[in-house]
Design a protein around this motif. Structure first.
Motif, PDB file in Angstrom:
ATOM      1  N   TYR A  11       0.834  -1.208   0.000  1.00 52.08           N
ATOM      2  CA  TYR A  11       0.000   0.000   0.000  1.00 52.08           C
ATOM      3  C   TYR A  11       0.865   1.252   0.000  1.00 52.08           C
ATOM      4  O   TYR A  11       0.601   2.204  -0.721  1.00 52.08           O
ATOM      5  N   ARG A  37      -2.547   1.249  -3.822  1.00 53.65           N
ATOM      6  CA  ARG A  37      -3.198   2.289  -3.026  1.00 53.65           C
ATOM      7  C   ARG A  37      -4.548   2.674  -3.653  1.00 53.65           C
ATOM      8  O   ARG A  37      -5.543   2.839  -2.955  1.00 53.65           O
ATOM      9  N   ASP A  90      -8.115   2.702  -1.961  1.00 57.43           N
ATOM     10  CA  ASP A  90      -8.672   4.018  -1.665  1.00 57.43           C
ATOM     11  C   ASP A  90      -9.895   4.385  -2.506  1.00 57.43           C
ATOM     12  O   ASP A  90     -10.845   4.964  -1.987  1.00 57.43           O
TER      13      ASP A  90
END
Length: 106
Positions: free
Chosen positions: A54, A61, A65
């Motif tokens: 991450y 990511r 996210d």
């Protein structure tokens, strides 16, 4: 009855990585580069490996996210069996102005 979607060249389009061209193998090379891919053959990552992935990989990511941002963009509502307790949690989150503070973090 299903119809194949065809490309401009008239050949059917492959819509899924598991749907591959099933041409016969010639010699030692298989004509389809995806013939060895099978779902579920990967290994599971531990917490430390996931955290490092991450932190160091923008694609990883984004996988984490973007769905979270999409789901909470318009706020959230707590659903529990105990409605009174859920109302207390939501009231406290509103007092803390949690939604604005989470937005400010990003």
């Amino acid at each position: 009855m299903s119809k194949d979607i065809v490309g401009l060249d008239g050949n059917p389009l492959i819509m899924d990585f598991m749907q591959t061209k099933q041409a016969p193998a010639t010699g030692t090379r298989h004509p389809d580069p995806f013939h060895m891919q099978r779902p579920g053959m990967g290994h599971h990552l531990g917490d430390y490996e996931l955290e490092q992935l991450y932190r160091g990989n923008s694609m990883a990511r984004n996988i984490v996210d973007i769905p979270a941002e999409d789901m909470t963009r318009n706020g959230w509502h707590i659903k529990m069996d105990d409605n009174a307790l859920a109302a207390k949690y939501e009231a406290r989150l509103n007092e803390l102005n949690a939604q604005k503070r989470f937005k400010d973090l990003w």
